[in-house]
Write an enzyme that holds these catalytic residues in place. Structure first.
Site, PDB file in Angstrom:
ATOM      1  N   TRP A 137      -0.378   3.704  13.064  1.00  0.00           N
ATOM      2  CA  TRP A 137      -0.179   3.975  11.643  1.00  0.00           C
ATOM      3  C   TRP A 137      -0.871   5.078  11.012  1.00  0.00           C
ATOM      4  O   TRP A 137      -2.049   5.177  11.402  1.00  0.00           O
ATOM      5  CB  TRP A 137      -1.014   2.564  10.747  1.00  0.00           C
ATOM      6  CG  TRP A 137      -0.464   2.454   9.473  1.00  0.00           C
ATOM      7  CD1 TRP A 137      -1.208   2.784   8.300  1.00  0.00           C
ATOM      8  CD2 TRP A 137       1.013   2.368   8.661  1.00  0.00           C
ATOM      9  NE1 TRP A 137      -0.703   2.859   7.097  1.00  0.00           N
ATOM     10  CE2 TRP A 137       0.711   2.257   7.364  1.00  0.00           C
ATOM     11  CE3 TRP A 137       1.905   1.851   9.635  1.00  0.00           C
ATOM     12  CZ2 TRP A 137       1.773   1.940   6.808  1.00  0.00           C
ATOM     13  CZ3 TRP A 137       3.216   1.852   8.600  1.00  0.00           C
ATOM     14  CH2 TRP A 137       2.873   1.673   7.143  1.00  0.00           C
ATOM     15  N   LYS A 194      -4.011   7.974   7.136  1.00  0.00           N
ATOM     16  CA  LYS A 194      -3.884   7.525   8.463  1.00  0.00           C
ATOM     17  C   LYS A 194      -2.775   8.374   9.307  1.00  0.00           C
ATOM     18  O   LYS A 194      -2.362   7.998  10.375  1.00  0.00           O
ATOM     19  CB  LYS A 194      -3.527   6.174   8.558  1.00  0.00           C
ATOM     20  CG  LYS A 194      -4.781   5.089   7.767  1.00  0.00           C
ATOM     21  CD  LYS A 194      -4.765   3.705   8.218  1.00  0.00           C
ATOM     22  CE  LYS A 194      -5.988   3.006   7.554  1.00  0.00           C
ATOM     23  NZ  LYS A 194      -5.739   2.809   6.205  1.00  0.00           N
ATOM     24  N   TYR A 250     -11.290  -1.041   9.114  1.00  0.00           N
ATOM     25  CA  TYR A 250     -11.639  -2.046   8.095  1.00  0.00           C
ATOM     26  C   TYR A 250     -12.824  -3.120   8.180  1.00  0.00           C
ATOM     27  O   TYR A 250     -13.319  -3.755   7.761  1.00  0.00           O
ATOM     28  CB  TYR A 250     -10.427  -2.922   7.785  1.00  0.00           C
ATOM     29  CG  TYR A 250      -9.507  -1.980   6.817  1.00  0.00           C
ATOM     30  CD1 TYR A 250      -9.774  -1.403   5.686  1.00  0.00           C
ATOM     31  CD2 TYR A 250      -8.180  -1.942   7.403  1.00  0.00           C
ATOM     32  CE1 TYR A 250      -8.983  -0.531   5.226  1.00  0.00           C
ATOM     33  CE2 TYR A 250      -7.085  -1.160   6.675  1.00  0.00           C
ATOM     34  CZ  TYR A 250      -7.551  -0.439   5.574  1.00  0.00           C
ATOM     35  OH  TYR A 250      -6.694   0.602   4.881  1.00  0.00           O
ATOM     36  N   ASN A 254       6.516  -7.569   6.364  1.00  0.00           N
ATOM     37  CA  ASN A 254       5.385  -7.199   6.819  1.00  0.00           C
ATOM     38  C   ASN A 254       4.102  -7.807   6.149  1.00  0.00           C
ATOM     39  O   ASN A 254       3.718  -7.856   5.095  1.00  0.00           O
ATOM     40  CB  ASN A 254       5.133  -5.727   6.560  1.00  0.00           C
ATOM     41  CG  ASN A 254       3.957  -4.951   6.760  1.00  0.00           C
ATOM     42  OD1 ASN A 254       3.529  -4.602   8.181  1.00  0.00           O
ATOM     43  ND2 ASN A 254       2.959  -4.675   5.942  1.00  0.00           N
ATOM     44  N   GLU A 255       3.101  -8.047   7.148  1.00  0.00           N
ATOM     45  CA  GLU A 255       1.662  -8.630   6.626  1.00  0.00           C
ATOM     46  C   GLU A 255       1.712  -9.812   5.789  1.00  0.00           C
ATOM     47  O   GLU A 255       0.952  -9.867   4.632  1.00  0.00           O
ATOM     48  CB  GLU A 255       0.840  -7.588   6.345  1.00  0.00           C
ATOM     49  CG  GLU A 255       0.453  -6.709   7.648  1.00  0.00           C
ATOM     50  CD  GLU A 255      -0.686  -5.917   7.546  1.00  0.00           C
ATOM     51  OE1 GLU A 255      -1.158  -5.909   5.953  1.00  0.00           O
ATOM     52  OE2 GLU A 255      -1.317  -5.368   8.051  1.00  0.00           O
ATOM     53  N   GLU A 300       0.706  -1.516  13.977  1.00  0.00           N
ATOM     54  CA  GLU A 300      -0.281  -0.699  13.009  1.00  0.00           C
ATOM     55  C   GLU A 300      -1.512  -0.508  13.838  1.00  0.00           C
ATOM     56  O   GLU A 300      -2.018  -1.640  14.008  1.00  0.00           O
ATOM     57  CB  GLU A 300      -0.403  -1.104  11.722  1.00  0.00           C
ATOM     58  CG  GLU A 300       0.999  -0.907  10.872  1.00  0.00           C
ATOM     59  CD  GLU A 300       0.670  -1.469   9.282  1.00  0.00           C
ATOM     60  OE1 GLU A 300      -0.399  -1.149   9.074  1.00  0.00           O
ATOM     61  OE2 GLU A 300       1.822  -1.619   8.934  1.00  0.00           O
ATOM     62  N   TYR A 355      -6.940  -3.166  12.658  1.00  0.00           N
ATOM     63  CA  TYR A 355      -7.644  -2.109  12.191  1.00  0.00           C
ATOM     64  C   TYR A 355      -9.235  -2.216  12.553  1.00  0.00           C
ATOM     65  O   TYR A 355      -9.908  -2.131  12.114  1.00  0.00           O
ATOM     66  CB  TYR A 355      -7.836  -1.963  10.826  1.00  0.00           C
ATOM     67  CG  TYR A 355      -6.259  -1.433  10.224  1.00  0.00           C
ATOM     68  CD1 TYR A 355      -5.809  -0.052  10.402  1.00  0.00           C
ATOM     69  CD2 TYR A 355      -5.280  -2.366  10.056  1.00  0.00           C
ATOM     70  CE1 TYR A 355      -4.675   0.584  10.122  1.00  0.00           C
ATOM     71  CE2 TYR A 355      -3.925  -1.762   9.663  1.00  0.00           C
ATOM     72  CZ  TYR A 355      -3.757  -0.330   9.547  1.00  0.00           C
ATOM     73  OH  TYR A 355      -2.496   0.088   9.228  1.00  0.00           O
ATOM     74  N   ASP A 379       0.583  -1.075  -0.059  1.00  0.00           N
ATOM     75  CA  ASP A 379      -0.059   0.021  -0.015  1.00  0.00           C
ATOM     76  C   ASP A 379       0.892   1.246   0.017  1.00  0.00           C
ATOM     77  O   ASP A 379       0.654   2.163   0.888  1.00  0.00           O
ATOM     78  CB  ASP A 379      -0.933  -0.222   1.248  1.00  0.00           C
ATOM     79  CG  ASP A 379      -1.963   1.122   1.303  1.00  0.00           C
ATOM     80  OD1 ASP A 379      -2.367   1.535   0.163  1.00  0.00           O
ATOM     81  OD2 ASP A 379      -2.029   1.579   2.523  1.00  0.00           O
ATOM     82  N   ASN A 388      -0.838  -5.850  13.536  1.00  0.00           N
ATOM     83  CA  ASN A 388      -1.286  -4.790  12.899  1.00  0.00           C
ATOM     84  C   ASN A 388      -2.904  -4.871  12.747  1.00  0.00           C
ATOM     85  O   ASN A 388      -3.356  -5.815  12.270  1.00  0.00           O
ATOM     86  CB  ASN A 388      -1.074  -4.639  11.158  1.00  0.00           C
ATOM     87  CG  ASN A 388       0.487  -4.126  10.936  1.00  0.00           C
ATOM     88  OD1 ASN A 388       1.118  -3.878  12.020  1.00  0.00           O
ATOM     89  ND2 ASN A 388       0.852  -4.260   9.831  1.00  0.00           N
TER      90      ASN A 388
HETATM   91  C1  BDP Z   1      -1.581  -2.572   6.450  1.00  0.00           C
HETATM   92  C2  BDP Z   1      -0.187  -2.394   5.715  1.00  0.00           C
HETATM   93  C3  BDP Z   1       0.153  -1.065   5.564  1.00  0.00           C
HETATM   94  C4  BDP Z   1      -1.211  -0.364   4.983  1.00  0.00           C
HETATM   95  C5  BDP Z   1      -2.101  -0.169   6.050  1.00  0.00           C
HETATM   96  C6  BDP Z   1      -3.741   0.366   5.532  1.00  0.00           C
HETATM   97  O1  BDP Z   1       0.760  -3.145   6.651  1.00  0.00           O
HETATM   98  O2  BDP Z   1       1.157  -0.879   4.562  1.00  0.00           O
HETATM   99  O3  BDP Z   1      -1.103   1.099   4.491  1.00  0.00           O
HETATM  100  O4  BDP Z   1      -2.470  -1.487   6.407  1.00  0.00           O
HETATM  101  O5  BDP Z   1      -4.366  -0.158   5.065  1.00  0.00           O
HETATM  102  O6  BDP Z   1      -2.084  -3.571   5.555  1.00  0.00           O
HETATM  103  O7  BDP Z   1      -3.612   1.660   5.959  1.00  0.00           O
END
Ligand code: BDP
Length: 595
Positions: A547, A566, A469, A409-410, A502, A465, A164, A463
């Site tokens: 993040w 973000k 999300y 990462n992820e 994140e 959200y 991303d 990470n």
């Molecule tokens: C995670 C990623 C990051 C993205 C973030 C997002 O590690 O690079 O920018 O989410 O969705 O999936 O903002």
């Protein structure tokens, strides 16, 4: 690889500035041997810079393939018997370099340095030579990070990838010529220990040529505090001033090998994961900070000292004590600066987007590809990944600021294939550096119940959200889900610390909302506060890195309004209202916990 330093035996010439440049729209320059003369119809380009936002035409900006750079350089007078080395801080993602008509090196990997001895091909002292660099910005399934290309309806090649951030490319870091004696310090590894108030500095020097080695350890005021001879040794510093978060005290190990002198900075500190704590100098450390990006207006991913210092000032203003180099190794200048500012760093490779289930942060269910397969991430990808891990550790191993290696990462981490892929890589990282904890950053889709690789690592880095999300706009449900998940990790992996690497919602600065809904300034305040409340109730959570530090550029998408929003700060580094709320918390914590 050693960082370039000017010393009594080494001269450094910086080749940054305005170069000739050409976007190779037909990708024909190699066949047409553009390196044998001045670039045809060239324009100019700043070095360092991402070329993308400097040019004004969309097709050039989104060009997929070769980018050509050229300039004249001069063999320094007084070189004598010394060697002349050409060094790039990075070229994204791969490069071929010519001196006059001779190819001198090739390099793959867009975020790490490379160098080549050009003494025998660059000419006599005082003479100029033509330096040509062909940078390739393409990502494939066998590069790190991976990507793939597809032709659009007009026949134009397009680049796709699962990470991303926009695929900025070019010569992103300084280009240097430097001299060094034929017999010289090639490499040094420093490992420090603490015994009471005494600091121990173990060093091991690799020399090119047969010169004898001696070392002097100097304190920050230049006073010698220890010395030794031999390529390997153990120095003892009574009443040492330790490197610690917020106190970037550095010694210098002055290495002498024949005529060569090389100064290696040393921070005396220890790091260790013990139970659910990460200890720096034996004291529990709590991470406050961010995942960041090398991302700036017009410059793209170019290193820029003005922005670097400003960003550190902003981080300190907010009360942060740490960051992660999401999602690739940052410029060496940043690592040096983190050392001297006493910032704590989670140092990450460029292995991002090894996950076909994610695109721009969103789960992409319709995707039929598999992440790990002969056609996608395969054993050549894994070999490239291993190289990136080893080269990152080789570059950054002597930085006291680095306390954890993040090897990806992820990535997909919930299939048997992912375990096969990652087990040897975790091992490679440990072998390259047995002194630091190793981890990887876990994606939302990999839960305590389906995840397959956490046992290979020392820390759990998540990470999450919730509230964005998933459970969008419902912070009560988000909180409940977050707690359930943390409980799951603690149950299935007891005794491992958790760092949130994140969390946070996109926030359009200036979007005020009485009802505090997603995308508003108010929602960012509320969602971050919810996460913080949860963190505060789990002693096993030892860090909060939100993040992102600042808004940044991405590919266009229905979830991205002019990039990822973000940030705590806008892309031009103005604080959003949430930055003040978090600042209050972090300054209070800084007061209570020390730095
Ligand atoms: C995670 C990623 C990051 C993205 C973030 C997002 O590690 O690079 O920018 O989410 O969705 O999936 O903002």
């Amino acid at each position: 690889m050693l960082t370039v330093r000017e010393t009594s035996s080494r001269n450094v010439f910086v080749l940054d500035g305005v170069w000739d440049f050409k976007v190779d729209d037909q990708n024909s320059g190699i066949n047409d041997r553009w390196f044998t003369g001045p670039l045809p119809d060239s324009q100019t380009m700043a070095v360092p810079a991402s070329f993308n936002d400097v040019v004004t035409c969309t097709e050039a900006r989104d060009h997929v393939g070769y980018l050509w750079y050229q300039r004249e350089a001069r063999v320094p007078r007084g070189l004598g018997e010394d060697r002349l080395v050409l060094r790039f801080g990075s070229a994204t993602h791969s490069a071929i370099v010519w001196v006059n008509d001779t190819e001198v090196t090739r390099h793959e990997g867009g975020y790490l340095p490379f160098e080549v001895d050009i003494t025998d091909v660059s000419g006599s002292e005082g003479e100029t030579f033509r330096l040509t660099v062909c940078v390739d910005n393409r990502l494939s399934w066998e590069t790190i990070p991976p990507g793939y290309m597809k032709k659009d309806s007009t026949g134009r090649e397009r680049q796709f990838y699962y990470h991303d951030f926009y695929n900025y490319a070019g010569i992103h870091r300084s280009v240097k010529l430097y001299t060094r004696p034929a017999d010289h310090v090639e490499n040094v590894t420093v490992v420090t220990e603490i015994e009471g108030t005494t600091g121990i500095v173990n060093y091991e020097v690799v020399v090119a040529g047969g010169a004898d080695v001696s070392v002097r350890l100097l304190d920050a005021s230049g006073q010698q505090v220890a010395e030794a001879s031999g390529a390997k040794g153990r120095l003892s510093v009574p009443n040492a001033h330790f490197w610690a978060p917020g106190d970037g005290y550095l010694y210098t190990l002055e290495i002498h090998a024949g005529e060569d002198v090389y100064p290696q900075t040393v921070g005396i500190r220890t790091v260790e994961v013990r139970g659910t704590e990460l200890l720096i100098n034996g004291k529990p450390f709590y991470f406050r900070g961010y995942g960041r990006h090398e991302d700036n207006i017009v410059r793209g991913k170019a290193h820029d000292n003005v922005m670097m210092i400003h960003d550190f000032e902003l981080m300190k203003w907010q009360g942060a004590n740490s960051f992660r180099t999401s999602h690739y190794p940052y410029a060496e200048e940043v690592m040096d600066y983190a050392d001297r500012e006493g910032f704590v760093v989670i140092d990450e490779t460029s292995a991002v987007g090894l996950n076909v289930g994610i695109g721009g942060g969103i789960a992409t269910a319709e995707n039929k590809l598999k992440t790990f397969s002969p056609e996608t991430c395969n054993e050549r990808t894994q070999a490239a990944h291993r190289r990136e891990i080893e080269k990152l550790i080789a570059r950054d191993k002597n930085h006291p600021c680095v306390v954890i290696w993040s090897i990806a990462n992820e990535p997909e981490s919930f299939t048997e294939e992912s375990r096969e892929y990652f087990a040897p890589l975790a091992e490679a990282a440990r072998k390259a550096d047995p002194t630091r904890p190793v981890g990887y950053v876990n994606v939302m889709l990999a839960t305590p119940d389906n995840e397959k690789i956490t046992d290979l690592f020392d820390v759990i880095m998540l990470n999450r959200y919730n509230g964005w999300y998933v459970q969008t706009g419902n912070l009560a449900d988000a909180e409940a889900a977050l707690r359930t998940e943390i409980d799951g990790w603690l149950k299935n992996y007891p005794g491992k610390p958790i760092i949130f690497t994140e969390y946070g919602p996109d926030t359009m600065n200036g979007n005020a909302d009485l009802y505090r809904r997603p995308w508003s300034q108010e929602y960012q305040i509320d969602m971050l506060a919810m996460f913080h409340k949860v963190f505060d109730s789990y002693p096993e959570v030892i860090g909060e890195q939100m993040w992102n530090f600042a808004d940044f550029s991405t590919v266009p998408g229905i979830m991205r309004v002019g990039g990822n929003k973000k940030g705590m700060f806008t892309r031009d580094r103005n604080p959003k209202p949430a930055a003040y709320a978090v600042r209050e918390r972090w300054l209070r914590m800084r007061e209570e916990l020390g730095f």
